[in-house]
Scaffold this active site. Sequence first.
Site, PDB file in Angstrom:
ATOM      1  N   LYS A  82     -12.251  -1.652   5.982  1.00  0.00           N
ATOM      2  CA  LYS A  82     -11.424  -2.629   6.690  1.00  0.00           C
ATOM      3  C   LYS A  82     -11.925  -2.798   8.123  1.00  0.00           C
ATOM      4  O   LYS A  82     -12.215  -3.891   8.557  1.00  0.00           O
ATOM      5  CB  LYS A  82      -9.955  -2.185   6.700  1.00  0.00           C
ATOM      6  N   TRP A 112       0.816  -1.216   0.000  1.00  0.00           N
ATOM      7  CA  TRP A 112       0.000   0.000   0.000  1.00  0.00           C
ATOM      8  C   TRP A 112       0.851   1.269   0.000  1.00  0.00           C
ATOM      9  O   TRP A 112       0.475   2.270  -0.622  1.00  0.00           O
ATOM     10  CB  TRP A 112      -0.994  -0.010   1.154  1.00  0.00           C
ATOM     11  N   ASP A 159      -1.648   6.616   6.392  1.00  0.00           N
ATOM     12  CA  ASP A 159      -2.733   5.754   5.911  1.00  0.00           C
ATOM     13  C   ASP A 159      -3.037   4.760   7.032  1.00  0.00           C
ATOM     14  O   ASP A 159      -2.252   3.849   7.288  1.00  0.00           O
ATOM     15  CB  ASP A 159      -2.273   5.023   4.637  1.00  0.00           C
TER      16      ASP A 159
HETATM   17  C1  PLP Z   1      -7.491  -1.378   1.362  1.00  0.00           C
HETATM   18  C2  PLP Z   1      -6.463  -0.369   1.540  1.00  0.00           C
HETATM   19  C3  PLP Z   1      -6.368   0.744   0.694  1.00  0.00           C
HETATM   20  C4  PLP Z   1      -7.273   0.957  -0.500  1.00  0.00           C
HETATM   21  O1  PLP Z   1      -8.601   1.138  -0.135  1.00  0.00           O
HETATM   22  P1  PLP Z   1      -9.736   1.399  -1.229  1.00  0.00           P
HETATM   23  O2  PLP Z   1     -10.893   1.836  -0.395  1.00  0.00           O
HETATM   24  O3  PLP Z   1      -9.973   0.093  -1.924  1.00  0.00           O
HETATM   25  O4  PLP Z   1      -9.279   2.444  -2.150  1.00  0.00           O
HETATM   26  C5  PLP Z   1      -5.369   1.668   0.958  1.00  0.00           C
HETATM   27  N1  PLP Z   1      -4.517   1.518   1.992  1.00  0.00           N
HETATM   28  C6  PLP Z   1      -4.580   0.454   2.816  1.00  0.00           C
HETATM   29  C7  PLP Z   1      -3.616   0.336   3.949  1.00  0.00           C
HETATM   30  C8  PLP Z   1      -5.557  -0.513   2.624  1.00  0.00           C
HETATM   31  O5  PLP Z   1      -5.628  -1.576   3.449  1.00  0.00           O
END
Ligand code: PLP
Length: 363
Positions: free
Chosen positions: A197, A103, A173
Site C-alpha cells: 500500500k 479489513w 493493522d
Molecule cells: C490490503 C490490506 C490487507 C491485506 O493485504 P495482503 O497483502 O493482500 O494480504 C490487510 N489489511 C489492510 C488494512 C489492507 O489495506
Amino acid sequence: MKYGRIYNFSAGPATMPEPVLEEIRDEMMNYRGSGMCVMEMSHRSKVFQQIADEAEQDLRDLMGIPDNYKVLFIQGGATLQFSMIPMNLMKNGLACYVETGAWSKKAIAEAKRVGEVKVVASSKDKNFSYIPDCSDLDIPDEADYVYICENETIHGLTYHTLPNTKGHVLVSDQSSMFLSRPCNVSDYGLIYAGVQKNVGPAGMVVTIIREDLIRDDLDDLPIYLRYKTHADAGSMYNTPNCWAIYVCGKVFKYLKSIGGLGEMERINQAKAQVMYDFLDHSKLFYGTVEKKDRSLMNIPFVTGDPALDAEVVAYTKAAGFENLKGHKSVGGLRASIYNAMPQAGVEALVDCLKKFELEHGKE
Ligand SMILES: *Cc1c(COP(=O)(O)O)cnc(C)c1O
C-alpha cells in the site's frame, strides 16, 4: 510527468516514489559492482545481508523502534497475519476486536477460527463511516490483546486517537497508513503492515513485535507460523522476499532523506486537505466518512447516484487518472493518496472533478 506515467490512485499495489524507481532502474543490471541484479542474488550473500540489515536499521531510525521490539519481514501478506496473530498471541484463548470495516471484519473471521473473539466496539450500524468511541471499552481481564485496523483502506477511516486498552496489549493493522505519520511504537505490542500500500511491492508484511510476546511454547504450531522462527532467523528462516526487502529499504532511505515521518505527515495532511476542501464545498460530491475520522490515505466519495458515479469514473479515466472506482462495498469513487502521490496529482484530480461538475451544471 516523465516516461508517460500517469497519476495512479490505486489502493494497492500503489504508486511508488519516482526517485526510488529510478534508482532501481539504474541498479537493475549490476547492483553496485556485484555483477548481478538483486533478484539474482543469494539471500545468504554478504551483499544481500547488507541490504536487509540496512533496511531494518533505516526502518528502526524512521519509526524510532525501541530495542525490545523485533522487526520481521514475513511472506503471506497482511492476510497471513490475521491468522498468525491469534495463533501466537492468544494464550487465554480470548481477544478483543474493534470492527470498523472490511479489513477488521476479515481479521475477526480468522481469529474466530483460533479462539474466542469479543467485538468490543463496531461501526457496522452506519456502514463503517466512523470510528466508534474506544475510550471505555468493556475488556475482560483475561483478554490477550485488543485489535484494531488503524486505517480501513476500503471504508476510508483512520484512528486519530488510539483506543484505551486498559493495560492490554494493542495490536494494529497499519497496512494502508504505514509510515504516513509518526508512530509511538511503545504504545503497541504488535504492529504490522502489508507493504504494497504505502511502501513497496506486494507479497511481504513488516511485523514489529515486542519481544516478550514472542513465545517458545508453541510446539504444535507449524514452524513457519511462529513469530519465534522468524525472529530467531533474522527473517531468513527460508528464502525471504528479497526483492521486496530491497525496494522497501530504498523507500525507507527516501523517507529519511525528505525529513522523516513528521515531514511526511505534514505533506500528507496538506494533500488530503486539498481533496477534503473540494468535497466539503462540492454540490455534486460528498465524502462518506465522518469528518473526525477521515483517512489521510484513502478517500471514498460519491454523488449519491451510482450511474453518475460510474460516469465520473469513466471521465477521470479518460483524463488520465487511474483506479478511482470505489470498492463495491462502499460504491462511488475512492482516491488513494499514499505517501508517494504528489500534491500536484491531487490538485489535478480536483481540477478534473470540478470540470465534470461544470459540464453537469453543478458548479
Ligand atoms: C490490503 C490490506 C490487507 C491485506 O493485504 P495482503 O497483502 O493482500 O494480504 C490487510 N489489511 C489492510 C488494512 C489492507 O489495506
